[in-house]
Design an enzyme around this catalytic site. Sequence first.
Site, PDB file in Angstrom:
ATOM      1  N   TYR A 107      -1.006  44.566  63.386  1.00  0.00           N
ATOM      2  CA  TYR A 107      -2.476  44.270  63.295  1.00  0.00           C
ATOM      3  C   TYR A 107      -3.495  45.540  62.766  1.00  0.00           C
ATOM      4  CZ  TYR A 107      -2.002  46.391  67.858  1.00  0.00           C
ATOM      5  OH  TYR A 107      -1.462  47.268  69.016  1.00  0.00           O
ATOM      6  N   TYR A 110      -7.077  47.123  63.060  1.00  0.00           N
ATOM      7  CA  TYR A 110      -8.382  47.311  63.512  1.00  0.00           C
ATOM      8  C   TYR A 110      -9.643  47.261  62.471  1.00  0.00           C
ATOM      9  CZ  TYR A 110      -6.407  48.464  68.180  1.00  0.00           C
ATOM     10  OH  TYR A 110      -5.481  48.446  69.200  1.00  0.00           O
ATOM     11  N   TYR A 170      -1.805  49.367  63.445  1.00  0.00           N
ATOM     12  CA  TYR A 170      -0.661  49.564  64.522  1.00  0.00           C
ATOM     13  C   TYR A 170       0.160  48.611  64.672  1.00  0.00           C
ATOM     14  CZ  TYR A 170      -3.521  53.328  66.779  1.00  0.00           C
ATOM     15  OH  TYR A 170      -4.103  54.451  67.158  1.00  0.00           O
ATOM     16  N   ARG A 181       2.681  58.458  64.785  1.00  0.00           N
ATOM     17  CA  ARG A 181       3.110  58.490  65.895  1.00  0.00           C
ATOM     18  C   ARG A 181       4.083  57.350  66.272  1.00  0.00           C
ATOM     19  NH1 ARG A 181       2.034  60.284  71.176  1.00  0.00           N
ATOM     20  NH2 ARG A 181       1.468  59.033  72.541  1.00  0.00           N
ATOM     21  N   GLU A 217      -0.901  57.382  79.346  1.00  0.00           N
ATOM     22  CA  GLU A 217       0.094  58.127  78.438  1.00  0.00           C
ATOM     23  C   GLU A 217       0.268  59.482  78.702  1.00  0.00           C
ATOM     24  OE1 GLU A 217      -0.073  57.700  74.076  1.00  0.00           O
ATOM     25  OE2 GLU A 217       0.258  55.589  74.572  1.00  0.00           O
TER      26      GLU A 217
END
Length: 188
Positions: free
Chosen positions: A28, A30, A36, A58, A81
Amino acid sequence: MLKKKGLEQMADKQFKTLDDFLGTHFIYTYDNGWEYEWYAKNDHTVDYRIHGGMVAGRWVTNQEADIVMLAPGLYKISWTEPTGTDVALDFLPNEKKMHGTIFFPKWVQDHPEITVTYQNDHIDLMEESREKYETYPKLVVPEMAKITYMGDAGQNNDDVINKAPYAGMPDDIRAGKFYDANYKRLKK
Ligand SMILES: C=Cc1ccc(O)cc1
């Protein structure tokens, strides 16, 4: 007839239960342009790769997360995280939309390059960095996103996210060039 892929293949699927959602693989973008890729690996685990935005490059596997269905076809996922970044995602796969809020500690904004790696091999560095650098003020990024790909990868599929992101990877996935019919990664 040619086999349908990605969004096309999933276009007819109506998500109703939590089980419908688990095992789904998404890409998707943003509204701020960040791209991402994210996989609901099982009812408490997520994998993802970041293709665009502040921490592009990342990638993470086997992140523990809370995954619930709020209403039929509406799913909420939250986790914290090793970097100290907190994430809350809401998926509406029937509408091809999601909403994500990322709560970045200040140090990730100041030193994004430390986090741009396969995090699983560098957990100690993330934990050291979150102590060494500043946490506040946090950077809160709440954004809507449009889902550009959905794939039915099945649960606990370690082939979905097992390679570092590269430019053009989302296009290869969307074009059906990345996984075989059993959702195993095609080795080039
Ligand atoms: C920081 C991780 C993260 C993963 C997926 C997503 O949509 C937002 C943030």
